[in-house]
Structures are given as C-alpha cells and as structure tokens.
Design an enzyme around this catalytic site. Structure first.
Site, PDB file in Angstrom:
ATOM      1  N   ARG A   1      -2.379  -2.091  -3.693  1.00 39.38           N
ATOM      2  CA  ARG A   1      -3.597  -1.291  -3.573  1.00 39.38           C
ATOM      3  C   ARG A   1      -3.468  -0.093  -4.500  1.00 39.38           C
ATOM      4  O   ARG A   1      -2.507   0.672  -4.422  1.00 39.38           O
ATOM      5  CB  ARG A   1      -3.777  -0.803  -2.139  1.00 39.38           C
ATOM      6  CG  ARG A   1      -5.004   0.094  -1.984  1.00 39.38           C
ATOM      7  CD  ARG A   1      -5.027   0.811  -0.655  1.00 39.38           C
ATOM      8  NE  ARG A   1      -6.219   1.639  -0.521  1.00 39.38           N
ATOM      9  CZ  ARG A   1      -6.219   2.872  -0.029  1.00 39.38           C
ATOM     10  NH1 ARG A   1      -5.092   3.425   0.385  1.00 39.38           N
ATOM     11  NH2 ARG A   1      -7.338   3.558   0.073  1.00 39.38           N
TER      12      ARG A   1
ATOM     13  N   VAL B   1     -13.223   3.389  13.854  1.00 35.44           N
ATOM     14  CA  VAL B   1     -14.357   3.924  14.609  1.00 35.44           C
ATOM     15  C   VAL B   1     -15.479   2.900  14.681  1.00 35.44           C
ATOM     16  O   VAL B   1     -16.060   2.651  15.743  1.00 35.44           O
ATOM     17  CB  VAL B   1     -14.858   5.237  13.978  1.00 35.44           C
ATOM     18  CG1 VAL B   1     -16.120   5.725  14.696  1.00 35.44           C
ATOM     19  CG2 VAL B   1     -13.766   6.302  14.012  1.00 35.44           C
TER      20      VAL B   1
ATOM     21  N   LYS C   1       3.260   0.981   3.241  1.00 30.02           N
ATOM     22  CA  LYS C   1       2.814  -0.071   4.151  1.00 30.02           C
ATOM     23  C   LYS C   1       2.928  -1.411   3.425  1.00 30.02           C
ATOM     24  O   LYS C   1       2.658  -1.488   2.221  1.00 30.02           O
ATOM     25  CB  LYS C   1       1.364   0.163   4.572  1.00 30.02           C
ATOM     26  CG  LYS C   1       1.144   1.361   5.461  1.00 30.02           C
ATOM     27  CD  LYS C   1      -0.334   1.591   5.732  1.00 30.02           C
ATOM     28  CE  LYS C   1      -0.953   0.455   6.516  1.00 30.02           C
ATOM     29  NZ  LYS C   1      -2.380   0.707   6.850  1.00 30.02           N
TER      30      LYS C   1
ATOM     31  N   ASN D   1     -10.882   7.256   9.777  1.00 26.23           N
ATOM     32  CA  ASN D   1     -10.660   8.682   9.508  1.00 26.23           C
ATOM     33  C   ASN D   1     -11.359   9.064   8.214  1.00 26.23           C
ATOM     34  O   ASN D   1     -11.958  10.122   8.091  1.00 26.23           O
ATOM     35  CB  ASN D   1      -9.169   8.982   9.429  1.00 26.23           C
ATOM     36  CG  ASN D   1      -8.906  10.467   9.332  1.00 26.23           C
ATOM     37  OD1 ASN D   1      -9.392  11.255  10.133  1.00 26.23           O
ATOM     38  ND2 ASN D   1      -8.161  10.869   8.315  1.00 26.23           N
ATOM     39  N   GLY D   2     -11.289   8.163   7.226  1.00 29.53           N
ATOM     40  CA  GLY D   2     -12.155   8.234   6.064  1.00 29.53           C
ATOM     41  C   GLY D   2     -13.327   7.306   6.323  1.00 29.53           C
ATOM     42  O   GLY D   2     -13.171   6.264   6.953  1.00 29.53           O
TER      43      GLY D   2
ATOM     44  N   GLU E   1     -15.426  -0.311  14.540  1.00 32.07           N
ATOM     45  CA  GLU E   1     -15.132  -1.480  15.365  1.00 32.07           C
ATOM     46  C   GLU E   1     -15.020  -1.149  16.849  1.00 32.07           C
ATOM     47  O   GLU E   1     -15.216  -2.029  17.694  1.00 32.07           O
ATOM     48  CB  GLU E   1     -13.832  -2.130  14.895  1.00 32.07           C
ATOM     49  CG  GLU E   1     -13.915  -2.737  13.504  1.00 32.07           C
ATOM     50  CD  GLU E   1     -12.555  -3.168  12.977  1.00 32.07           C
ATOM     51  OE1 GLU E   1     -11.668  -3.487  13.807  1.00 32.07           O
ATOM     52  OE2 GLU E   1     -12.352  -3.165  11.748  1.00 32.07           O
ATOM     53  N   ASN E   2     -14.718   0.107  17.182  1.00 33.46           N
ATOM     54  CA  ASN E   2     -14.348   0.423  18.564  1.00 33.46           C
ATOM     55  C   ASN E   2     -15.230   1.436  19.285  1.00 33.46           C
ATOM     56  O   ASN E   2     -15.180   1.503  20.512  1.00 33.46           O
ATOM     57  CB  ASN E   2     -12.897   0.928  18.588  1.00 33.46           C
ATOM     58  CG  ASN E   2     -11.918  -0.139  18.150  1.00 33.46           C
ATOM     59  OD1 ASN E   2     -11.773  -1.166  18.789  1.00 33.46           O
ATOM     60  ND2 ASN E   2     -11.248   0.108  17.021  1.00 33.46           N
TER      61      ASN E   2
ATOM     62  N   GLU F   1      -8.239  -5.512   4.851  1.00 36.01           N
ATOM     63  CA  GLU F   1      -8.051  -5.176   3.448  1.00 36.01           C
ATOM     64  C   GLU F   1      -6.821  -5.855   2.867  1.00 36.01           C
ATOM     65  O   GLU F   1      -6.811  -6.246   1.691  1.00 36.01           O
ATOM     66  CB  GLU F   1      -7.953  -3.660   3.294  1.00 36.01           C
ATOM     67  CG  GLU F   1      -9.247  -2.935   3.651  1.00 36.01           C
ATOM     68  CD  GLU F   1      -9.101  -1.435   3.643  1.00 36.01           C
ATOM     69  OE1 GLU F   1      -9.282  -0.834   2.571  1.00 36.01           O
ATOM     70  OE2 GLU F   1      -8.803  -0.867   4.714  1.00 36.01           O
TER      71      GLU F   1
ATOM     72  N   ASN G   1       0.873  -1.176   0.000  1.00 34.70           N
ATOM     73  CA  ASN G   1       0.000   0.000   0.000  1.00 34.70           C
ATOM     74  C   ASN G   1       0.901   1.215   0.000  1.00 34.70           C
ATOM     75  O   ASN G   1       1.422   1.626   1.042  1.00 34.70           O
ATOM     76  CB  ASN G   1      -0.924  -0.013   1.220  1.00 34.70           C
ATOM     77  CG  ASN G   1      -1.928   1.121   1.207  1.00 34.70           C
ATOM     78  OD1 ASN G   1      -1.819   2.061   0.425  1.00 34.70           O
ATOM     79  ND2 ASN G   1      -2.915   1.048   2.089  1.00 34.70           N
TER      80      ASN G   1
ATOM     81  N   ARG H   1     -12.741  15.499   6.684  1.00 31.23           N
ATOM     82  CA  ARG H   1     -13.475  15.806   5.453  1.00 31.23           C
ATOM     83  C   ARG H   1     -14.925  16.121   5.767  1.00 31.23           C
ATOM     84  O   ARG H   1     -15.531  15.517   6.649  1.00 31.23           O
ATOM     85  CB  ARG H   1     -13.410  14.630   4.469  1.00 31.23           C
ATOM     86  CG  ARG H   1     -12.014  14.264   4.029  1.00 31.23           C
ATOM     87  CD  ARG H   1     -12.059  13.029   3.133  1.00 31.23           C
ATOM     88  NE  ARG H   1     -10.744  12.427   3.001  1.00 31.23           N
ATOM     89  CZ  ARG H   1     -10.528  11.146   2.791  1.00 31.23           C
ATOM     90  NH1 ARG H   1     -11.552  10.308   2.700  1.00 31.23           N
ATOM     91  NH2 ARG H   1      -9.306  10.683   2.666  1.00 31.23           N
TER      92      ARG H   1
ATOM     93  N   LEU I   1     -16.074   2.938   8.966  1.00 32.46           N
ATOM     94  CA  LEU I   1     -15.923   4.195   9.692  1.00 32.46           C
ATOM     95  C   LEU I   1     -14.521   4.287  10.276  1.00 32.46           C
ATOM     96  O   LEU I   1     -14.202   3.687  11.305  1.00 32.46           O
ATOM     97  CB  LEU I   1     -16.965   4.286  10.818  1.00 32.46           C
ATOM     98  CG  LEU I   1     -18.418   4.022  10.415  1.00 32.46           C
ATOM     99  CD1 LEU I   1     -19.327   4.126  11.631  1.00 32.46           C
ATOM    100  CD2 LEU I   1     -18.859   4.985   9.313  1.00 32.46           C
TER     101      LEU I   1
ATOM    102  N   HIS J   1     -13.073   2.505  -0.786  1.00 31.04           N
ATOM    103  CA  HIS J   1     -13.115   1.487   0.279  1.00 31.04           C
ATOM    104  C   HIS J   1     -13.698   0.163  -0.224  1.00 31.04           C
ATOM    105  O   HIS J   1     -14.159  -0.663   0.566  1.00 31.04           O
ATOM    106  CB  HIS J   1     -13.943   1.959   1.486  1.00 31.04           C
ATOM    107  CG  HIS J   1     -13.329   3.084   2.248  1.00 31.04           C
ATOM    108  ND1 HIS J   1     -14.086   4.054   2.869  1.00 31.04           N
ATOM    109  CD2 HIS J   1     -12.036   3.416   2.487  1.00 31.04           C
ATOM    110  CE1 HIS J   1     -13.284   4.926   3.467  1.00 31.04           C
ATOM    111  NE2 HIS J   1     -12.032   4.554   3.254  1.00 31.04           N
TER     112      HIS J   1
END
Length: 415
Positions: free
Chosen positions: A110, A350, A15, A230-231, A352-353, A403, A8, A260, A228, A199
């Site tokens: 990616r 977000v 990454k 940061n993007g 998941e947590n 991903e 990525n 955003r 969900l 996504h």
C-alpha cells in the site's frame, strides 16, 4: 496457489497479511507497532492448522474456515522497518504458515500518494521508488514510511516481484472540474496543488462488491460509497469509475473524522495564525489531531461518542449532529453530480457498525428515493447486507471493506 504477501507500512507500524488472491483466503495476518519507539509489540494471527506448517514443513496450506486461530503476541524492540520485517519472518517461522512451504508469488505494498503519475498498480523498479520518494512532499508522514517498507520487503523477498498499489490511483478518473482548485493556475501547477483523493483501494473494492451483491454489472451503476472510519471519505462512482471524492490534496479535506476537521474555511487558518498565535505546525496539529469528533465531543472513537450522547452529553450530541450533517451534504452533492444514484454503501469501522450514524445520515432523504429500513439497519453482522426498504428506489447496503484482498488481487493482476 496464488499467495500474495500484502504490506501496509506506516510511520511507526507494519501491518501484513498473507492472502490466497484467487479464493480470498487469509492464511495469516499481523501487526508490528511502535517501530523506533519504546514498548514495541508484535501480533501474529494464523489458523490453528498453520502451527503444523512451520519452517521446513511441507504441510498443506491452512484453511481459516473453521474460525479457530492461534495468536502470538509479544513485546519487541524494533528500531526500524528492517527489524520489523525480521520480527514478521520470525513469527511466520515459529507460528506458521511456513513461507518456505508456501512462498508468496509477489508482495503488494500500500502506497498512499501516487500523485498524478500512477493510475494503476505498478511493479516497483528503482525509478518507481524515486517517484514515490519525490511524492513524499505531498504525503510526508506516509510515502516515506511506505518506501521504507518497500526497501525492507525487497531485502527479505529479493526474488519475487513487488507491486505498489496507490490509494490515489482509483481517483485518477476524476474529471478536471472535480480535481481542480480555483487558485492561480501557475502556482497550482508549480506546487502540484490539486485534489487527489484517498481510500481509493477501499472505494474500488466496495463498489465492485456492491455490484456483485445486487447482481448488476458495475458499469451500469451509479454509486456512492461512504468509507467511515477514523479517517472518512465519500466517493461518487459512475460505471465503476471515480468521478468525485471528498478528500483533496491531503486526507484532511471533506467529511468530519475522528481527529480531523474536514472542510473548513481557509481563512480560519489565517485567523488562527494572526489572532491565536499558532504557527504552521500548531495549525497542523490542531486540524489533524485535535479536531473532528474528538475536538467537538471529546471522543475520537465513535462508539464512545454515541455512548456519551445517549448518556446526555450535549457536546457529544452536537458532534454527532455535525458529523451526520456533513455526511448528508455529500450524499446530496454526489446524487446531483451523478444525476441520480442506484446504490449507497456504508463501509469501514463506523460505516459498518454504527446504526445511529447510518440512520442520522439518511434521515429525511425519502423524497430523493432513499428509504432506510430501521429494522434492517439495526441488524449487526459481518456480511454484506441490505438496509433499505423493499420499496426504496435506491438500494442501501452495508459492505465490509477488504483493502488487503483488493491489494492482493491488483498485485497479482500486475504481475
């Protein structure tokens, strides 16, 4: 073993993850960041057993099942993605696992924007690279960086196939009514203006993982997946096929995100240019980097925003309300588009947590067959889990996304 190296490549980061695609095992992962900038850092994480599988060793592939890992971190001076790959290869050689003893059979990349040209994982040729470069006009910050990573990876691994997995590909099944903007058709065609969605790799992985978890074929299910982070994006999935998604021609459209704005009256842009004196770059900076929950509540990280709200910060509370309001609107819209829904899944950082975000997004939807169990919702964990009541007609899930594994599997399938 079917080892795939997943890459990525971002504008200033690289990454990577070495994955056994069949079993889903991760043998190593890492990050090289601040490429081309001062103060670069590199991090490489591998199972402890990997330290015995360094360059030249023929050790058995390490297993991460014990949970014990070794982490190698250091400062680096990385001028470009080619240098970043050298740092990555050095980390594998020094920390393991050995890429000599455990070479990848393919490299999966990616790529953010595939336009309307790519609707499946694609083996990378010179022509494919030309197309990725041409599509950079639709994603200038992403595709050019993705292409640099491809070039660097091909130099490092010239004898294995390289595969592009496009973020937009999953959404190529959207019908024209979903992807067409209501502007002059000739202008739209000339400038390739339409909704592409993003996504897609995550939405595909989560929708299939959810179907497996509930024990039903994905082809039978109507699903809403809420990615969900940061993007952030929502996706309506009918029988395993994307039929609508919240992001548009760019990742700016749709839900409220970390920095955003999401959906906005287009006339706001004209107003800002005419009355606030902002030029095109100024508007871009405002909407992409200084809006969202950061612009509303002063925090781009949802954890900080929730903490501030619970401490009595009214701006943070309003930001959370706006965030949940937009989420609920998309859930309702996609329930209507699908004609009902069987499963709603929350995923990414977000999703998941954040107990509070999930609760706020689903509050008041009981008459639509969406019944959240507050006790189950409060449980934290790293596995797929149910958060709906036993009586809920709609199954509500938290599904951790992966991903990288999805890219590895699609890469292997392509070759």
């Amino acid at each position: 073993m079917s080892l795939v190296l997943v890459i990525n490549s971002g504008s200033s980061s690289l990454k990577y993850q070495l994955i056994e695609a069949g079993s889903g095992r991760s043998l190593a992962s890492g990050l090289v960041e601040r490429i081309g900038r001062w103060g670069g850092r590199a991090k490489h994480v591998a199972p402890v057993a990997a330290t015995s599988g360094r360059e030249g060793d023929a050790a058995e592939a390490p297993s991460p099942s014990s949970g014990d890992t070794v982490t190698r971190e250091r400062e680096v001076d990385v001028r470009d993605h080619f240098a970043a790959f050298d740092v990555m290869l050095e980390a594998f050689a020094e920390t393991g696992p050995s890429l000599v003893a455990h070479p990848p059979v393919a490299v999966g990349h990616r790529v953010v924007q595939g336009g309307a040209r790519f609707f499946e994982p694609t083996v990378i040729t010179d022509l494919v690279k030309i197309n990725i470069d041409e599509l950079s006009t639709l994603a200038p910050l992403h595709n050019s960086a993705n292409l640099e990573g491809i070039e660097a990876a091909q130099r490092a691994f010239p004898d294995v196939p390289h595969v592009a997995v496009f973020d937009t590909a999953f959404h190529q099944t959207m019908p024209p009514a979903a992807y067409t903007y209501a502007i002059d058709r000739d202008v739209a065609a000339k400038h390739r203006i339409r909704r592409y969605g993003f996504h897609g790799t995550s939405h595909r992985y989560v929708s299939r993982a959810a179907a497996e978890f509930v024990g039903r074929p994905v082809e039978e299910l109507r699903q809403i997946v809420l990615h969900l982070g940061n993007g952030a994006s929502a996706c309506a999935i009918d029988g395993g096929r994307s039929v609508d998604t919240s992001m548009g021609m760019t990742p700016l459209e749709g839900l409220v995100m970390g920095t955003r704005s999401g959906d906005l009256d287009p006339a706001v842009l004209l107003h800002l240019q005419r009355r606030a004196g902002l030029d095109v770059d100024g508007v871009d900076e405002l909407l992409n980097r200084r809006s969202g929950i950061l612009g509303l509540g002063g925090h781009a990280d949802m954890r900080d925003l929730v903490d501030a709200s619970e401490a009595g910060d009214e701006r943070a509370s309003l930001a959370l309300d706006v965030y949940a309001h937009r989420l609920k609107a998309y859930i309702g819209a996609y329930l209507a588009q699908l004609g009902g829904v069987d499963v709603i899944s929350f995923t990414a950082g977000v999703g998941e947590n954040s107990v509070r975000v999930r609760a706020a997004a689903l509050a008041g939807l009981e008459r639509l067959g969406i019944e959240l169990d507050p006790v189950r919702n409060a449980v934290r964990g790293s596995e797929t889990r149910v958060i709906s009541t036993d009586a809920s007609p709609v199954t509500l899930l938290v599904v951790p996304t992966n991903e990288e594994l999805e890219i590895a599997r699609q890469t292997l399938a392509a070759v």
